[in-house]
Write a protein that holds these residues in place. Structure first.
Motif, short mmCIF file in Angstrom:
data_model
loop_
_atom_site.label_atom_id
_atom_site.label_comp_id
_atom_site.label_asym_id
_atom_site.label_seq_id
_atom_site.Cartn_x
_atom_site.Cartn_y
_atom_site.Cartn_z
N CYS A 6 -20.00 -20.82 0.36
CA CYS A 6 -18.84 -21.44 1.00
C CYS A 6 -17.73 -20.40 1.13
O CYS A 6 -17.39 -19.72 0.16
CB CYS A 6 -18.37 -22.62 0.17
N ALA A 7 -17.16 -20.28 2.32
CA ALA A 7 -16.11 -19.30 2.57
C ALA A 7 -14.81 -19.68 1.88
O ALA A 7 -13.93 -18.84 1.70
CB ALA A 7 -15.88 -19.16 4.07
N ARG A 8 -14.68 -20.92 1.44
CA ARG A 8 -13.44 -21.37 0.81
C ARG A 8 -13.52 -21.31 -0.72
O ARG A 8 -12.64 -20.77 -1.36
CB ARG A 8 -13.13 -22.78 1.26
N CYS A 9 -14.58 -21.87 -1.30
CA CYS A 9 -14.63 -21.97 -2.77
C CYS A 9 -15.72 -21.10 -3.39
O CYS A 9 -15.75 -20.94 -4.61
CB CYS A 9 -14.82 -23.42 -3.19
N GLY A 10 -16.63 -20.56 -2.58
CA GLY A 10 -17.66 -19.68 -3.10
C GLY A 10 -18.91 -20.38 -3.62
O GLY A 10 -19.80 -19.73 -4.16
N THR A 11 -19.00 -21.69 -3.45
CA THR A 11 -20.19 -22.42 -3.89
C THR A 11 -21.40 -21.95 -3.10
O THR A 11 -21.36 -21.91 -1.87
CB THR A 11 -20.00 -23.94 -3.67
N PRO A 12 -22.49 -21.58 -3.78
CA PRO A 12 -23.68 -21.14 -3.05
C PRO A 12 -24.47 -22.33 -2.51
O PRO A 12 -24.52 -23.39 -3.13
CB PRO A 12 -24.49 -20.40 -4.11
N ALA A 13 -25.07 -22.15 -1.34
CA ALA A 13 -25.95 -23.17 -0.77
C ALA A 13 -27.21 -23.23 -1.63
O ALA A 13 -27.61 -22.23 -2.21
CB ALA A 13 -26.29 -22.83 0.67
N PRO A 14 -27.85 -24.39 -1.69
CA PRO A 14 -29.05 -24.52 -2.51
C PRO A 14 -30.24 -23.71 -2.00
O PRO A 14 -31.16 -23.42 -2.75
CB PRO A 14 -29.36 -26.02 -2.50
N SER A 15 -30.22 -23.32 -0.74
CA SER A 15 -31.29 -22.50 -0.17
C SER A 15 -30.73 -21.71 1.01
O SER A 15 -29.55 -21.83 1.34
CB SER A 15 -32.46 -23.38 0.28
N GLU A 16 -31.57 -20.92 1.64
CA GLU A 16 -31.13 -20.16 2.82
C GLU A 16 -30.80 -21.08 3.98
O GLU A 16 -29.98 -20.74 4.82
CB GLU A 16 -32.20 -19.15 3.24
N ASP A 17 -31.45 -22.23 4.03
CA ASP A 17 -31.15 -23.23 5.06
C ASP A 17 -29.97 -24.06 4.60
O ASP A 17 -30.00 -24.64 3.52
CB ASP A 17 -32.36 -24.14 5.30
N LEU A 18 -28.94 -24.13 5.44
CA LEU A 18 -27.75 -24.90 5.06
C LEU A 18 -28.04 -26.39 5.06
O LEU A 18 -28.73 -26.89 5.95
CB LEU A 18 -26.61 -24.63 6.05
N PRO A 19 -27.49 -27.11 4.08
CA PRO A 19 -27.61 -28.58 4.11
C PRO A 19 -26.89 -29.13 5.33
O PRO A 19 -25.93 -28.52 5.84
CB PRO A 19 -26.91 -29.02 2.83
N LEU A 20 -27.31 -30.27 5.82
CA LEU A 20 -26.69 -30.87 7.00
C LEU A 20 -25.23 -31.24 6.77
O LEU A 20 -24.46 -31.38 7.72
CB LEU A 20 -27.46 -32.13 7.43
N THR A 21 -24.81 -31.38 5.52
CA THR A 21 -23.44 -31.76 5.21
C THR A 21 -22.47 -30.57 5.22
O THR A 21 -21.27 -30.77 5.14
CB THR A 21 -23.38 -32.44 3.83
N TRP A 22 -23.00 -29.36 5.32
CA TRP A 22 -22.14 -28.18 5.37
C TRP A 22 -21.66 -27.96 6.81
O TRP A 22 -22.31 -28.35 7.76
CB TRP A 22 -22.88 -26.95 4.87
N VAL A 23 -20.50 -27.32 6.96
CA VAL A 23 -19.89 -27.08 8.27
C VAL A 23 -19.94 -25.59 8.58
O VAL A 23 -19.70 -24.76 7.71
CB VAL A 23 -18.42 -27.56 8.26
N THR A 24 -20.25 -25.27 9.83
CA THR A 24 -20.25 -23.89 10.30
C THR A 24 -19.06 -23.71 11.23
O THR A 24 -18.78 -24.56 12.06
CB THR A 24 -21.55 -23.57 11.06
N SER A 25 -18.36 -22.61 11.09
CA SER A 25 -17.19 -22.32 11.91
C SER A 25 -17.23 -20.86 12.34
O SER A 25 -17.74 -20.01 11.62
CB SER A 25 -15.92 -22.58 11.09
N VAL A 26 -16.69 -20.57 13.51
CA VAL A 26 -16.55 -19.19 13.97
C VAL A 26 -15.05 -18.91 14.08
O VAL A 26 -14.34 -19.57 14.83
CB VAL A 26 -17.25 -18.96 15.33
N GLU A 27 -14.60 -17.97 13.29
CA GLU A 27 -13.18 -17.59 13.28
C GLU A 27 -13.06 -16.09 13.47
O GLU A 27 -13.66 -15.33 12.70
CB GLU A 27 -12.53 -18.01 11.96
#
Length: 55
Positions: free
Chosen positions: A6-27
């Motif tokens: 996570c770019a905000r809090c640093g929590t790692p994703a459970p796998s290389e594939d992002l969970p559907l509940t995670w958000v992707t942003s381009v900044e």
């Protein structure tokens, strides 16, 4: 390849594939991902397309 974090809090994703509940942003040309908790806490700013610096 390592699991995204996570770019905000640093929590790692459970796998290389992002969970559907995670958000992707381009900044500023960078792809960022946010965990479900950070996404929920900042959903209005995300929907307003504010850069994460404004959250």
């Amino acid at each position: 390849m390592s699991n995204p974090t996570c770019a905000r809090c640093g929590t790692p994703a459970p796998s290389e594939d992002l969970p559907l509940t995670w958000v992707t942003s381009v900044e500023k040309g960078r792809k960022l991902v946010y965990c479900d908790r950070c996404a929920r806490e900042n959903v209005r700013s995300i929907e307003s397309k504010l850069d994460s610096a404004w959250w």
